[in-house]
Motif scaffolding. Structure first.
Motif, mmCIF file in Angstrom:
data_model
loop_
_atom_site.group_PDB
_atom_site.id
_atom_site.type_symbol
_atom_site.label_atom_id
_atom_site.label_comp_id
_atom_site.label_asym_id
_atom_site.label_seq_id
_atom_site.Cartn_x
_atom_site.Cartn_y
_atom_site.Cartn_z
ATOM 1 N N THR A 187 -0.853 -3.180 -17.418
ATOM 2 C CA THR A 187 -1.187 -4.457 -16.795
ATOM 3 C C THR A 187 -0.938 -4.444 -15.291
ATOM 4 N N LEU A 188 0.242 -3.991 -14.874
ATOM 5 C CA LEU A 188 0.589 -4.017 -13.450
ATOM 6 C C LEU A 188 -0.290 -3.086 -12.632
ATOM 7 N N ILE B 214 -7.498 -3.406 -9.297
ATOM 8 C CA ILE B 214 -8.437 -4.497 -9.029
ATOM 9 C C ILE B 214 -8.245 -5.032 -7.615
ATOM 10 N N SER B 215 -7.003 -5.205 -7.189
ATOM 11 C CA SER B 215 -6.713 -5.759 -5.857
ATOM 12 C C SER B 215 -7.298 -4.896 -4.748
ATOM 13 N N PRO C 207 4.160 -0.389 -9.195
ATOM 14 C CA PRO C 207 3.611 -1.717 -8.880
ATOM 15 C C PRO C 207 4.681 -2.793 -8.724
ATOM 16 N N VAL C 208 5.847 -2.625 -9.378
ATOM 17 C CA VAL C 208 6.951 -3.569 -9.183
ATOM 18 C C VAL C 208 7.444 -3.494 -7.740
ATOM 19 N N ILE C 209 7.508 -2.278 -7.201
ATOM 20 C CA ILE C 209 7.899 -2.096 -5.801
ATOM 21 C C ILE C 209 6.880 -2.759 -4.880
ATOM 22 N N TYR C 210 5.593 -2.602 -5.177
ATOM 23 C CA TYR C 210 4.570 -3.254 -4.363
ATOM 24 C C TYR C 210 4.751 -4.763 -4.374
ATOM 25 N N ALA C 211 5.020 -5.320 -5.557
ATOM 26 C CA ALA C 211 5.165 -6.770 -5.685
ATOM 27 C C ALA C 211 6.361 -7.282 -4.877
ATOM 28 N N LEU C 212 7.429 -6.483 -4.830
ATOM 29 C CA LEU C 212 8.620 -6.898 -4.103
ATOM 30 C C LEU C 212 8.464 -6.734 -2.598
ATOM 31 N N TRP D 72 0.729 -8.993 0.363
ATOM 32 C CA TRP D 72 -0.694 -8.978 0.002
ATOM 33 C C TRP D 72 -0.890 -8.736 -1.496
ATOM 34 N N PHE D 73 0.017 -7.993 -2.111
ATOM 35 C CA PHE D 73 -0.120 -7.746 -3.544
ATOM 36 C C PHE D 73 0.167 -9.022 -4.336
ATOM 37 N N ARG D 74 1.184 -9.769 -3.899
ATOM 38 C CA ARG D 74 1.489 -11.030 -4.576
ATOM 39 C C ARG D 74 0.345 -12.026 -4.419
ATOM 40 N N ARG D 75 -0.258 -12.076 -3.227
ATOM 41 C CA ARG D 75 -1.392 -12.980 -3.022
ATOM 42 C C ARG D 75 -2.605 -12.559 -3.847
ATOM 43 N N SER D 76 -2.846 -11.263 -3.912
ATOM 44 C CA SER D 76 -4.003 -10.792 -4.679
ATOM 45 C C SER D 76 -3.807 -11.059 -6.173
ATOM 46 N N ILE D 77 -2.553 -10.932 -6.672
ATOM 47 C CA ILE D 77 -2.285 -11.248 -8.073
ATOM 48 C C ILE D 77 -2.611 -12.711 -8.347
ATOM 49 N N LYS D 78 -2.229 -13.589 -7.410
ATOM 50 C CA LYS D 78 -2.530 -15.018 -7.569
ATOM 51 C C LYS D 78 -4.032 -15.252 -7.635
#
Length: 330
Positions: A45-46, A52-53, A297-302, A306-312
């Motif tokens: 999933t991550l 996709i992002s 991907p957890v490191i990217y999210a932290l 831009w990764f957090r915004r793209s997930i949203k």
């Protein structure tokens, strides 16, 4: 494969050639199935969100992100292909046949080599960006990065196909009974493999990042002095350097996590004389290596807004709207 005399046969209809199931505690086995299946699902999933992002949003089509995309693809395949099949080893019996056994180890070796290659490319990218920033736009172009990524994957496919050529022709040659899935690499081939896919790349990664760290510290001090001397003036050059330094720190964490997760596995395979059985031996080291694919991907999210915004954008289905590729993510 590890067997106990008191265990049941993997294939009762083949008593003379069937392996025995190891005696296992039911509760412990169920717990492992649930835990490892959850890690596999989370990894898929991550990393799918990362793919996709970077693929969808045009702002993310940078040279560095192309390398992250390649790494995310290999991590996605680890979670989608390798982890589910590796979970089957928990039961103690290989039920997918010798052909799939050969393909499994081939895919495992390819993805491992590709991940190491991607880490080397990421280290080179950060080295040029920090140590030679003026030449970075001309030296590291998206086209060159795509070529390097394709060569990395092509080399992994060709090299591992060559190394496992005999095993792929006879994938059951190292099995002592029906229900095993083992591969054994001879010491000479194993030594060459360790040099090409572990010792050499890890040395390059460590040397480059030590150089990046030294230069990054000196640049950070220079920027602080400049901002302190001209508090009202924040030039684009200073902001750009801060961005590069932040990217270097983030990717440094990614590389460090990779080293911590991969070193136990490679050290184990070397200590075991390159014998890679499909048993519980070394399972912890192997799953630690796989877990790195979930950790990236957890490191990217932290570390990456831009990764957090793209997930949203993805979870709220905003990417389905016209013109979403041009959205401001950075």
């Amino acid at each position: 494969m590890e067997t106990l005399e008191g265990g049941e046969f993997c294939f009762p209809q083949l008593l003379n050639i069937s392996c025995r199931k190891p005696v296992q505690h039911h509760a412990e086995t169920v717990f492992l199935y649930i835990l490892l299946s959850s890690i596999s699902l989370l990894t898929v999933t991550l990393n799918l969100l990362v793919v996709i992002s970077i693929s969808h949003f045009r702002q993310l089509h940078t040279s560095t992100n192309l390398l992250l995309l390649s790494l995310a693809v290999s991590d996605f395949l680890v979670g989608f292909v390798l982890m589910p099949i590796q979970i089957l080893f928990i039961g103690g019996c290989w039920v997918l046949g010798s052909f799939v056994c050969g393909l499994f180890y081939y895919a495992s070796f390819i993805l491992t080599s590709a991940s190491v290659g991607n880490m080397v490319l990421i280290s080179v990218d950060r080295y040029v960006a920090i140590c030679d920033p003026l030449q970075y736009p001309t030296k590291v172009t998206p086209r060159r990065v795509r070529v390097c990524v394709c060569l990395c994957w092509a080399f992994s496919v060709f090299y591992n196909g060559l190394m496992l050529n005999d095993f792929l022709k006879h994938p059951d040659r190292y099995n002592s009974c029906y229900g095993e899935c083992n591969v054994v690499i001879d010491p000479i081939t194993g030594a060459v493999d360790a040099l090409l896919t572990f010792i050499g790349p890890i040395t390059v990664i460590v040397v480059l990042y030590m150089r990046v760290f030294v230069v990054a510290v000196s640049q950070a001090r220079a920027m602080r002095s400049r901002v302190a001397s001209v508090p009202q003036q924040r030039s684009g050059t200073v902001i750009a350097k801060k961005s590069e330094l932040k990217a270097a720190r983030t990717l440094g964490v990614v590389v460090l996590a990779f080293l911590l997760c991969s070193c136990p596995y490679y050290c184990f395979t070397v200590a075991a004389d390159y014998n890679l059985p499909g048993s519980s031996t070394g399972a912890a080291e192997l799953w630690l290596l796989y877990f790195n694919s979930c950790l990236n991907p957890v490191i990217y999210a932290l570390c990456y807004p831009w990764f957090r915004r793209s997930i949203k954008h993805i979870l709220t289905l905003q990417i389905l709207q016209p013109g979403s590729r041009e959205a401001n993510i950075l």
